[in-house]
Design an enzyme around this catalytic site. Structure first.
Site, PDB file in Angstrom:
ATOM      1  N   PRO A   2       0.886  -1.066  -0.046  1.00 42.96           N
ATOM      2  CA  PRO A   2      -0.213  -0.097  -0.102  1.00 42.96           C
ATOM      3  C   PRO A   2       0.841   1.566   0.052  1.00 42.96           C
ATOM      4  CG  PRO A   2      -0.067  -1.068   2.135  1.00 42.96           C
ATOM      5  CD  PRO A   2       0.609  -1.967   1.198  1.00 42.96           C
ATOM      6  N   GLU A   3       0.561   1.940  -1.087  1.00 38.19           N
ATOM      7  CA  GLU A   3       1.507   3.333  -1.220  1.00 38.19           C
ATOM      8  C   GLU A   3       0.458   4.427  -0.726  1.00 38.19           C
ATOM      9  OE1 GLU A   3       4.354   3.406  -4.310  1.00 38.19           O
ATOM     10  OE2 GLU A   3       4.309   1.162  -4.295  1.00 38.19           O
ATOM     11  N   HIS A  95      -4.392 -13.878  11.540  1.00 40.36           N
ATOM     12  CA  HIS A  95      -3.727 -12.583  11.404  1.00 40.36           C
ATOM     13  C   HIS A  95      -4.267 -11.367  11.786  1.00 40.36           C
ATOM     14  CE1 HIS A  95      -0.724 -15.022   9.514  1.00 40.36           C
ATOM     15  NE2 HIS A  95      -1.255 -15.320   8.451  1.00 40.36           N
ATOM     16  N   ARG A 114       2.001 -10.348   7.565  1.00 41.88           N
ATOM     17  CA  ARG A 114       3.590 -10.007   7.698  1.00 41.88           C
ATOM     18  C   ARG A 114       3.865  -8.998   8.729  1.00 41.88           C
ATOM     19  NH1 ARG A 114       5.388  -9.334   1.376  1.00 41.88           N
ATOM     20  NH2 ARG A 114       4.042 -10.876   0.455  1.00 41.88           N
TER      21      ARG A 114
END
Length: 270
Positions: A2-3, A95, A114
Site C-alpha cells: 500500500p502506497e 492474522h 507480515r
DNA sequence: CTTTGGGCCTGGACGC
DNA sequence: TGCGTCCAGGCCCAAA
C-alpha cells in the site's frame, strides 16, 4: 504494497465509521507488530472519541479527544475490516491483531499477515517529529522547487530520492517507478542533475514533480468507487514487455537499486 | 554527515 | 505431493 493512493482509499473507508466515534473496547491479539504496542494502548483508547481520520504519507492518523493521536501504518500487508458487534465474542481470523470496538456497534479489525504494520500512540505535538515526513505530494507544499532542494543535497539515484519519505511522503517502490516513466527520467539518474548550479529546478525537475502529482491524482481517483478493475502499471513488474509510450517501442527492463527492483524503459527514460 | 545493506515477516511462486 | 529456497516490500537501524 500500500502506497499513498491505497492508504487514502483505506482512510476514506474508515472515515465514516471512525470519525466522531467513541471507542468502547480494544482487543489486542499480540503484544506488537513491527514494534511493540504501547504498554497502555488499550487504556488510552477506551473511552476516547476519534476526532477525525486523516492520512499523512502512508500513515493513517486518528486524533483522539485526549490529545493523543492513534498512528497506524499498513506496512506491506496490513488491512482493515469492519464488522458488526454480535452478542458473542468475535472470533478472530488468521492474522487479526487488533480489534477496536465502537459505540456504534462497529468493530474495526486490523489484520496484517507480515506484521510490518504499526499501531502506536503519539502525543499530538510530537506526531510530525515522530513521522519525519516530507511534504504531501498532492499539496502545494510539494513542487519542483521543493524537489530541487532535496535533489541538490542528494547524490543518490532519482529512484531512491523519490522513495525517501523525508523528501516526499507516500511514494513506494511501485509509484516511484511509475512517476519516473511518466517524467521520462531514468531511475539511475543522479538526483542532482535535476538542479542548476544555483539550486533551481531544471525542466526535468518540473516534469518529475508534475508527474508525481498527476500519477497520484489518477491513482487516488481510481481507488474510489468500484474496485480498480485494471489498475495496470506502465512499467512496474512489466520487464520484457513493450513500452506503452506512443511511438517508443522500447522494452521495459528490471534493475536493482538499493536492494529494490526498479522498472523502466531505457529507450524513452533518460 | 550521507549512503548502503541487513533484518523483520509471511505467502506465493518456483524447482526438484 | 511435499519439501526447500527465494522473493516481494516499508521502514528502521547498524555499519561503512
Amino acid at each position: 504494497m500500500p502506497e499513498l493512493p491505497e492508504v487514502e482509499a483505506v482512510r476514506r473507508e474508515l472515515e465514516p465509521v471512525m470519525s466522531g466515534a467513541r471507542i468502547t473496547g480494544v482487543v489486542l491479539y499480540r503484544d506488537g507488530l513491527r514494534r511493540p504496542f504501547p504498554e497502555n494502548l488499550r487504556e488510552e483508547l477506551v473511552g476516547q472519541t476519534v476526532l477525525s481520520m486523516d492520512r499523512r504519507g502512508k500513515y493513517l492518523l486518528a486524533p483522539l479527544s485526549s490529545g493523543t493521536t492513534l498512528v497506524m501504518h499498513l506496512g506491506m500487508s496490513g488491512s482493515f475490516r469492519i464488522e458488526r458487534a454480535r452478542t458473542t465474542a468475535r472470533q478472530p481470523e488468521k492474522h487479526d491483531h487488533v480489534d477496536i470496538s465502537l459505540a456504534s456497534g462497529s468493530i474495526v479489525v486490523f489484520n496484517d499477515p507480515r506484521r510490518f504494520g504499526v499501531v502506536d500512540l503519539v502525543e499530538n505535538s510530537e506526531v510530525g517529529e515522530r513521522l519525519g515526513l516530507g511534504p504531501e505530494p498532492l499539496s502545494d507544499d510539494f513542487n519542483a522547487t521543493v524537489l530541487a532542494r532535496a535533489c541538490l543535497r542528494s547524490r543518490a539515484p532519482l529512484k531512491s530520492t523519490l522513495m525517501d519519505q523525508h523528501v516526499i511522503a507516500g511514494l513506494g517502490n511501485i509509484y516511484a517507478s511509475e512517476a519516473l516513466h511518466r517524467a521520462r527520467l531514468s531511475p539511475r539518474r543522479r538526483a542532482s542533475t535535476l538542479v542548476t548550479a544555483s539550486g533551481r529546478p531544471r525542466a526535468s525537475a518540473v516534469a518529475l514533480a508534475d508527474s508525481v502529482k498527476a500519477l497520484l491524482l489518477e491513482a487516488v481517483a481510481r481507488q474510489t468507487g468500484h474496485p480498480s478493475r485494471d489498475s495496470r502499471f506502465r512499467v512496474y513488474d512489466r520487464a520484457g514487455s513493450t513500452c506503452t509510450r506512443r511511438g517508443c517501442g522500447g522494452t521495459i527492463v528490471r534493475i536493482v537499486q538499493g536492494g529494490r527492483s526498479s522498472f523502466f524503459c531505457p529507450r524513452c527514460q533518460r
